[in-house]
Enzyme design. Structure first.
Site, PDB file in Angstrom:
ATOM      1  N   THR A  15      -3.307   8.005  12.039  1.00 15.81           N
ATOM      2  CA  THR A  15      -4.489   8.890  12.373  1.00 15.81           C
ATOM      3  C   THR A  15      -5.299   8.094  13.598  1.00 15.81           C
ATOM      4  O   THR A  15      -5.795   8.911  14.348  1.00 15.81           O
ATOM      5  CB  THR A  15      -5.325   8.908  11.193  1.00 15.81           C
ATOM      6  OG1 THR A  15      -4.504   9.578  10.201  1.00 15.81           O
ATOM      7  CG2 THR A  15      -6.783   9.610  11.336  1.00 15.81           C
ATOM      8  N   ASP A  59       4.579   8.871  11.893  1.00  8.58           N
ATOM      9  CA  ASP A  59       3.849   8.877  10.457  1.00  8.58           C
ATOM     10  C   ASP A  59       4.108   7.825   9.750  1.00  8.58           C
ATOM     11  O   ASP A  59       5.234   7.639   9.212  1.00  8.58           O
ATOM     12  CB  ASP A  59       3.764  10.395   9.833  1.00  8.58           C
ATOM     13  CG  ASP A  59       2.847  10.624   8.766  1.00  8.58           C
ATOM     14  OD1 ASP A  59       2.823   9.833   7.686  1.00  8.58           O
ATOM     15  OD2 ASP A  59       1.919  11.164   8.866  1.00  8.58           O
ATOM     16  N   THR A 278       2.650  -6.282 -12.558  1.00  7.23           N
ATOM     17  CA  THR A 278       1.784  -5.438 -13.402  1.00  7.23           C
ATOM     18  C   THR A 278       1.358  -4.212 -12.773  1.00  7.23           C
ATOM     19  O   THR A 278       1.128  -4.134 -11.442  1.00  7.23           O
ATOM     20  CB  THR A 278       0.478  -6.574 -13.858  1.00  7.23           C
ATOM     21  OG1 THR A 278      -0.264  -5.516 -14.766  1.00  7.23           O
ATOM     22  CG2 THR A 278      -0.209  -6.814 -12.678  1.00  7.23           C
ATOM     23  N   CYS A 280      -1.683  -3.118 -13.368  1.00  4.08           N
ATOM     24  CA  CYS A 280      -2.900  -3.659 -13.147  1.00  4.08           C
ATOM     25  C   CYS A 280      -3.083  -3.828 -11.516  1.00  4.08           C
ATOM     26  O   CYS A 280      -2.457  -4.562 -11.092  1.00  4.08           O
ATOM     27  CB  CYS A 280      -3.467  -4.396 -13.891  1.00  4.08           C
ATOM     28  SG  CYS A 280      -3.450  -4.017 -15.676  1.00  4.08           S
TER      29      CYS A 280
END
Length: 342
Positions: A15, A59, A278, A280
């Site tokens: 972008t 891209d 993980t 998380c």
């Protein structure tokens, strides 16, 4: 007299390198040879800036390991000529690309700063100009004519992170990236503050070495409640599988049902490396902390500690072509090579 650093600005796509056609509303890549025309503020910078563009903008969703190696070779070819490098890249897979680059370039002694933007450079409210200008300033920081930063970083919205510690966390906000397990290397405000205690430090100055092989027969398997034996078996039994990044729960926990452990164990016995990371965003894998991770530890699953999934994929792709022994591979993966884990 202040030293003027020589900076190579490399545009791969994304972008940040787009400008809006105000007649059609479509975004198109602009000619980076006209960079100073499009961003006149760059003339105010104290550094010498040269630009290099990939022939056809890519891209970031189409980025492949072959492009990573090509980019590493471009940096190597220009390494002695420039004091720092800024790579303009699409944000969607930037954390993957920048993590891979940290492994491909061994003994790096100069800054390589990845950046991009959420809005095109020609947009009225763009974040591209600040990201680009500050990235160039960071790449040009010198003390006693030596780079202050000597690692691969990722700069976005006022913060420079260690690249292999980053994750993209937002598709709309300007604060698109963060690093949950490692502090920012620098922060941009009224002043440009570098957190020198957190910078990566090489033990000795050595020649840059570029690794040019990456293994792509790797998968990421994210666990979820209800995942079936059939699905796990299918994923771990396709031909030529070399490595698995296993996204587990919490501190590295997974089902301790016999079928699950059996499939993982059989894959490891076939020579497939399985790394436990993980799901998380913050925290670390601690296998054996709970009963639901003890079985994984016993069958030889590798601990990813606090590494990100992006960096784990990069490290796996980087290490597999080395043809290391099983125990050596495990030891090296569980050891920080470029500051990617504790």
């Amino acid at each position: 007299m202040e030293y003027k650093a020589n900076i190579l600005l490399i545009y791969t796509g994304g972008t940040i390198g787009m400008i809006k056609d105000f007649e059609t509303g479509a975004l198109k890549a602009f000619d980076f040879d006209e960079l100073l025309y499009n961003i006149p503020e760059l003339k105010l910078l104290e550094h010498n800036i040269e630009t290099l563009s990939f022939g056809e903008p890519i891209d970031s969703s189409n980025m492949q390991p072959a492009y990573y190696v090509r980019l590493a070779e471009v940096i190597a070819e220009n390494y002695k000529k420039y004091d720092g490098f800024v790579i303009l890249h699409g944000s969607d897979t930037m954390a993957y690309s920048a993590s891979v680059m940290s492994f491909l370039l061994e003994n790096l002694q100069k800054p390589i700063i990845y950046t991009g933007s959420q809005l095109p450079i020609g947009d009225l409210r763009t974040d591209a100009k600040e990201n680009l200008i500050t990235s160039i300033q960071l790449a040009g920081l010198q003390e006693n004519q030596k780079p202050v930063i000597a690692e691969v970083g990722l700069y976005f919205e006022y913060k420079l992170y260690r690249a292999n510690r980053t994750v993209k966390v937002n598709a709309e906000h300007f604060e698109a990236f963060t690093s949950y397990n490692y502090p920012p290397l620098a922060e941009s405000g009224v002043h440009l503050d570098v957190n020198k205690n957190y910078l990566y430090k090489m033990s000795a100055k050595k020649e840059l070495y570029v690794h040019k092989e990456l293994e792509t027969d790797v998968i990421v398997l994210k666990l979820f409640p209800g995942i079936t034996e059939k699905a796990v078996s299918y994923m771990l039994n396709f031909p030529n599988l070399k490595g698995v990044i296993l996204e587990t729960y919490g501190s590295g926990n997974a089902p301790n049902e016999s079928w699950f452990i059996k499939i993982i164990a059989e894959a490891i016995q076939r020579g497939v490396y399985v790394v436990n990371v993980t799901q998380c965003l913050g925290g670390s894998v601690i296998m054996g902390h709970y009963e639901t991770s003890t079985a994984l530890k016993k069958i030889g699953v590798i601990s990813g500690k606090d590494i990100t999934t992006e960096a784990a994929v990069a490290k796996m792709m980087y290490l597999l072509p080395k043809n290391l022994g099983k125990n050596v591979f495990k030891t090296i993966f569980e050891t920080s090579l470029r500051g990617e884990m504790l």
